[in-house]
Write an enzyme that holds these catalytic residues in place. Structure first.
Site, short mmCIF file in Angstrom:
data_model
loop_
_atom_site.label_atom_id
_atom_site.label_comp_id
_atom_site.label_asym_id
_atom_site.label_seq_id
_atom_site.Cartn_x
_atom_site.Cartn_y
_atom_site.Cartn_z
N SER A 118 6.03 4.85 9.85
CA SER A 118 5.03 3.79 9.89
C SER A 118 3.99 4.02 10.98
O SER A 118 3.03 3.26 11.09
CB SER A 118 5.71 2.44 10.11
N HIS A 139 4.11 5.85 3.21
CA HIS A 139 4.58 4.69 3.96
C HIS A 139 4.77 3.54 2.99
O HIS A 139 3.82 2.85 2.62
CB HIS A 139 3.56 4.33 5.06
N GLU A 151 1.11 3.34 1.51
CA GLU A 151 0.06 3.91 2.35
C GLU A 151 0.25 5.43 2.34
O GLU A 151 1.27 5.93 2.81
CB GLU A 151 0.17 3.33 3.76
N ASN A 189 -0.33 -0.55 10.40
CA ASN A 189 0.20 -0.96 11.69
C ASN A 189 -0.84 -0.97 12.81
O ASN A 189 -0.65 -1.65 13.82
CB ASN A 189 1.39 -0.08 12.07
#
Length: 297
Positions: A118, A139, A151, A189
C-alpha cells in the site's frame, strides 16, 4: 494467464486468492504457517457463503472456487510454473525485498511479479530482481471480494505491456483498475493517511471526541466510515508504517505521524486486530474507549 500464486494468507492474501479462484484461475496460496492457511480457507468459505446468501453464487460455484485453490508452505513448490505472483505479505520493506529476491530465482523468467503493497516503492522492490520491467503494484482494497478498486502502480522500469496486462486482468476480476506512478503512498494512501493523521491530531488536541470526529466525517462528507474507525480497521500499526514511508519519502513535516498514534501502536493498541484502538472491539462490534486516554498531556 491461468496460474496465479498469492504470497501470504492473511486478510488481504486470502481475499486476493478468493477473487482469482472465483474467476476461474488456478491459485497457489502460500504461507509459512499451516494453521494460517487453514484459517484462510475457512475465511474464504464463509465469505463465499455470504455471496450465496445474497443469491449471487451457487453451491456448485463455491465448491469449484475452493477446488481452484491449493495451499503450500513451500514457496518453491507454490510458484512453480505460475504466470503471475501477487505478494500480500506484511507491510515490511525488508521482508518484501527478500520475497522478491526469492521469487526472481524461483519463477519462470516470463512470470509477472506483483506486490499488494500500500506504500512501499515498486521501483525499490523491482531493483532486487533481474526483471524490473515485469514488476508492478496491484494494490487491492479491503475487503477484497467487495471493493472494486485495484490501484495499479508502475515502477520506474515497469513495461507498457505488463501494465496493460495487469489492467486487463483487473477487469477480468470484476475490478476497476486505476493507474498510478511510483511515488510514496501512490494515490490512495498519499491522500487517505494525512486525513486519518489529521483526525488523530484533532482528537489528540481536544478539538472533538472519537465519536464526534467520525460522525462529522460520515454525515458531513458522506464517508461510509469515519477516519478513526477506518484506522482501526486498517490497523494503527499499518497507518503508522505508511506515514513513516510518506515522511521519509518526501521529507515534509506535514506527513509526521501524530504522537498519539505512535504511543497507541507502542502500547499494542492496533485497532480491530488487537481488540483495542480508538474503539474497543469484541467479535466485530465496537465500543468507545475512555476519552482521557486520547488527550494531549
Amino acid at each position: 494467464m491461468k496460474k496465479v500464486a498469492v504470497i501470504g494468507s492473511g486478510t488481504m492474501g486470502n481475499g486476493i486468492a478468493h477473487v482469482f479462484a472465483q474467476h476461474g484461475f488456478i491459485v497457489s496460496l502460500i504461507d509459512i504457517s499451516e494453521d494460517a492457511l487453514g484459517k484462510a480457507i475457512g475465511t474464504i468459505s464463509k465469505n463465499l457463503d455470504r455471496i450465496i446468501a445474497k443469491g449471487n453464487l451457487t453451491e456448485e460455484q463455491k465448491e469449484q472456487t475452493l477446488a481452484n485453490i491449493s495451499t503450500f508452505t513451500s514457496m518453491q513448490e507454490g510458484v512453480k510454473d505460475v504466470d503471475l505472483v501477487v505478494e500480500a505479505a506484511t507491510e515490511n520493506a525488508d521482508l518484501k525485498l527478500k520475497i522478491f529476491r526469492d521469487l526472481d530465482s524461483l519463477t519462470k523468467p516470463e512470470a509477472i511479479l506483483a506486490s499488494n503493497t500500500s506504500s512501499i516503492s515498486i521501483t525499490k522492490i523491482a531493483s532486487v530482481t533481474n526483471r524490473p520491467d515485469k514488476v508492478i503494484g496491484m494494490h487491492f482494497m479491503n475487503p477484497v471480494p467487495v471493493m472494486k478498486l485495484v490501484e495499479v502502480i508502475r515502477g520506474y522500469s515497469t513495461s507498457d505491456e505488463v501494465t496493460r496486462q495487469i489492467v486487463e486482468l483487473s477487469k477480468q476480476l470484476g475490478k476497476v483498475p486505476a493507474e498510478a506512478n511510483d511515488y510514496p503512498g501512490f494515490v490512495a494512501n498519499r491522500i487517505l493517511m494525512p486525513m486519518i493523521n489529521e483526525a488523530i491530531y484533532s482528537l489528540y488536541e481536544g478539538v472533538a471526541g472519537v465519536e464526534e470526529i467520525d460522525t462529522i466525517m460520515k454525515l458531513g462528507m458522506a464517508h461510509p466510515m469515519g477516519p478513526l474507525q477506518l484506522a482501526d480497521f486498517i490497523g494503527l500499526d499499518v497507518c503508522l508504517s505508511i506515514l513513516h514511508v510518506l515522511h521519509d519519502g518526501f521529507g515534509n513535516p506535514k506527513y509526521a505521524p501524530c504522537p498519539l498514534l505512535v504511543n497507541m501502536v507502542q502500547a499494542g493498541h492496533k485497532g480491530v486486530k488487537s481488540g483495542q484502538g480508538f474503539y474497543s472491539w469484541t467479535h466485530g462490534t465496537k465500543e468507545l474507549v475512555v476519552a482521557d486516554r486520547f488527550k494531549k498531556h
